[in-house]
Design a protein around this motif. Structure first.
Motif, PDB file in Angstrom:
ATOM      1  N   LEU A 156      -1.119  -6.282  -6.488  1.00 44.79           N
ATOM      2  CA  LEU A 156      -2.494  -6.373  -6.999  1.00 44.79           C
ATOM      3  C   LEU A 156      -3.546  -5.933  -5.985  1.00 44.79           C
ATOM      4  CD1 LEU A 156      -2.382  -9.663  -9.102  1.00 44.79           C
ATOM      5  CD2 LEU A 156      -2.817  -7.354  -9.958  1.00 44.79           C
ATOM      6  N   LYS A 157      -3.106  -5.621  -4.760  1.00 46.56           N
ATOM      7  CA  LYS A 157      -4.067  -5.141  -3.753  1.00 46.56           C
ATOM      8  C   LYS A 157      -4.686  -3.814  -4.175  1.00 46.56           C
ATOM      9  CE  LYS A 157      -2.853  -7.305   0.610  1.00 46.56           C
ATOM     10  NZ  LYS A 157      -2.129  -7.146   1.866  1.00 46.56           N
ATOM     11  N   GLU A 158      -3.971  -3.072  -5.053  1.00 46.54           N
ATOM     12  CA  GLU A 158      -4.518  -1.764  -5.459  1.00 46.54           C
ATOM     13  C   GLU A 158      -5.543  -1.883  -6.591  1.00 46.54           C
ATOM     14  OE1 GLU A 158      -1.854   0.766  -8.255  1.00 46.54           O
ATOM     15  OE2 GLU A 158      -0.569   0.086  -6.610  1.00 46.54           O
ATOM     16  N   GLY A 159      -5.759  -3.093  -7.109  1.00 47.14           N
ATOM     17  CA  GLY A 159      -6.782  -3.295  -8.154  1.00 47.14           C
ATOM     18  C   GLY A 159      -6.239  -4.088  -9.323  1.00 47.14           C
ATOM     19  N   SER A 160      -7.038  -4.186 -10.391  1.00 48.01           N
ATOM     20  CA  SER A 160      -6.652  -4.966 -11.569  1.00 48.01           C
ATOM     21  C   SER A 160      -5.517  -4.263 -12.306  1.00 48.01           C
ATOM     22  CB  SER A 160      -7.849  -5.090 -12.516  1.00 48.01           C
ATOM     23  OG  SER A 160      -8.926  -5.643 -11.825  1.00 48.01           O
TER      24      SER A 160
END
Ligand code: FES
Length: 252
Positions: free
Chosen positions: A201-205
Motif C-alpha cells: 500500500l506504500k504505492e497508493g490506494s
C-alpha cells in the motif's frame, strides 16, 4: 563455487568467542574466501532480527551470525535467545520467498580458528550456489520481513520465550515449548501477511485484488488481514472506484 560470482556476505561475530576464533584463523593462516564483511558485536544476542533483513536490503547476498557455543555465552544465555530468533528469521525468509539459506547461524569458540575458516568456506559456497540476490524481486518481501520483526506482537512473544515456557504464571500454567514454537510460527506468518499488505500500500490506494496480485497473497488472505489491520488503525477505506473499495495505509 561459481567462478563468475563471488558473493558478498555480512557476518556478525560475537566479541568473546567467534571474533577471537576469526582472529586465530587469521594468525594461523587458515585459508578462507574473502567473501565476508565483519561486524563485531558484544554477543550474538545483540543481533536484532531486523539487522539480517537490513543487510540483505543493502546489497549483501547472505548474512551469517557467529556466536559462542551454547553454555559458553559470556552473558549466560544470549545465544539461547539468538538461536530462537534466528530460527524464526529463517522461517520468515522461507515464507517470504527469499530463501532460508540467505542466513546462517554457527557457533565458533575462540580456540576454533579452523572451524571458523571451514564454516566461512562452506557457507560461502552455499551462497554462491544460490547466486546473487535479485533485489528487484526481493525488495517488497525483504521490507515486509523486516516490518514483521518490528511488530510489537512478535517482539513481545520473542522476548517472553523463557517466561512463557519455563516459568509458571499466576495460575501455575506454562506453555509447552513445542506449542510455543508453533504459536511463534503462526504469529510470524500472520504478521508477514499484514506487513506485505502495508508495504504494497506504500504505492497508493489499492483494491483487495490489486494488493493480492502485487503482494502474491491470495485474495482471501488479503481480505482477512486487511480486516485485522483496519481494526488496528493501520489501514482505512480511502474511496470507491465504481463499486470497488480502495484502501489506504495509515501506517508509517
Ligand atoms: Fe558470544 Fe554471547 S558472548 S554469544
Amino acid at each position: 563455487m561459481s567462478k563468475t560470482f563471488e558473493p558478498k556476505i555480512l557476518a556478525f561475530l560475537c566479541n568473546w568467542c567467534s571474533y577471537a576464533g576469526a582472529d586465530l584463523a587469521g594468525v594461523s593462516r587458515f585459508q578462507y574466501p574473502p567473501t565476508i564483511r565483519v561486524m563485531r558485536t558484544m554477543c550474538s544476542g545483540r543481533v536484532d532480527p531486523t539487522y539480517i533483513f537490513e543487510g540483505l536490503e543493502n546489497g549483501f547476498d547472505s548474512v551469517f551470525v557467529f556466536g559462542c557455543h551454547i553454555g559458553d555465552c559470556h552473558y549466560i544465555d544470549g545465544n539461547v535467545h539468538t538461536a530462537k530468533r534466528m530460527n524464526l528469521v529463517k522461517e520468515v525468509l522461507g515464507l517470504a520467498g527469499i530463501g532460508k539459506d540467505r542466513m546462517h547461524l554457527r557457533w565458533v569458540s575462540a580456540a576454533e580458528g579452523q572451524l571458523f575458516a571451514d564454516s566461512v568456506k562452506e557457507l560461502s559456497e552455499v551462497t554462491a550456489e544460490l547466486g546473487p540476490l535479485d533485489m528487484e524481486a526481493a525488495q517488497l518481501p525483504l521490507a515486509a520481513a523486516r516490518r514483521t520483526f518490528e511488530s510489537p506482537r512478535l517482539r513481545w512473544l520473542l522476548g517472553m520465550d523463557r517466561e512463557l515456557t519455563e516459568r509458571e504464571n499466576v495460575y501455575h500454567e506454562k506453555i509447552d515449548p513445542a506449542a510455543y514454537d508453533q504459536l511463534l510460527k503462526e504469529a510470524a506468518k500472520e504478521e508477514l501477511e499484514k506487513a506485505l499488505i502495508l508495504e504494497t500500500l506504500k504505492e497508493g490506494s489499492l483494491s483487495v485484488r490489486s494488493i493480492a496480485s502485487k503482494s502474491g497473497l491470495p485474495v482471501y488472505t488479503v481480505s482477512q488481514r486487511l480486516g485485522d489491520i483496519e481494526r488496528a488503525g493501520q489501514v482505512d477505506l480511502d474511496r470507491y472506484e465504481g463499486t470497488t473499495p480502495l484502501f489506504v495505509s495509515l501506517a508509517v
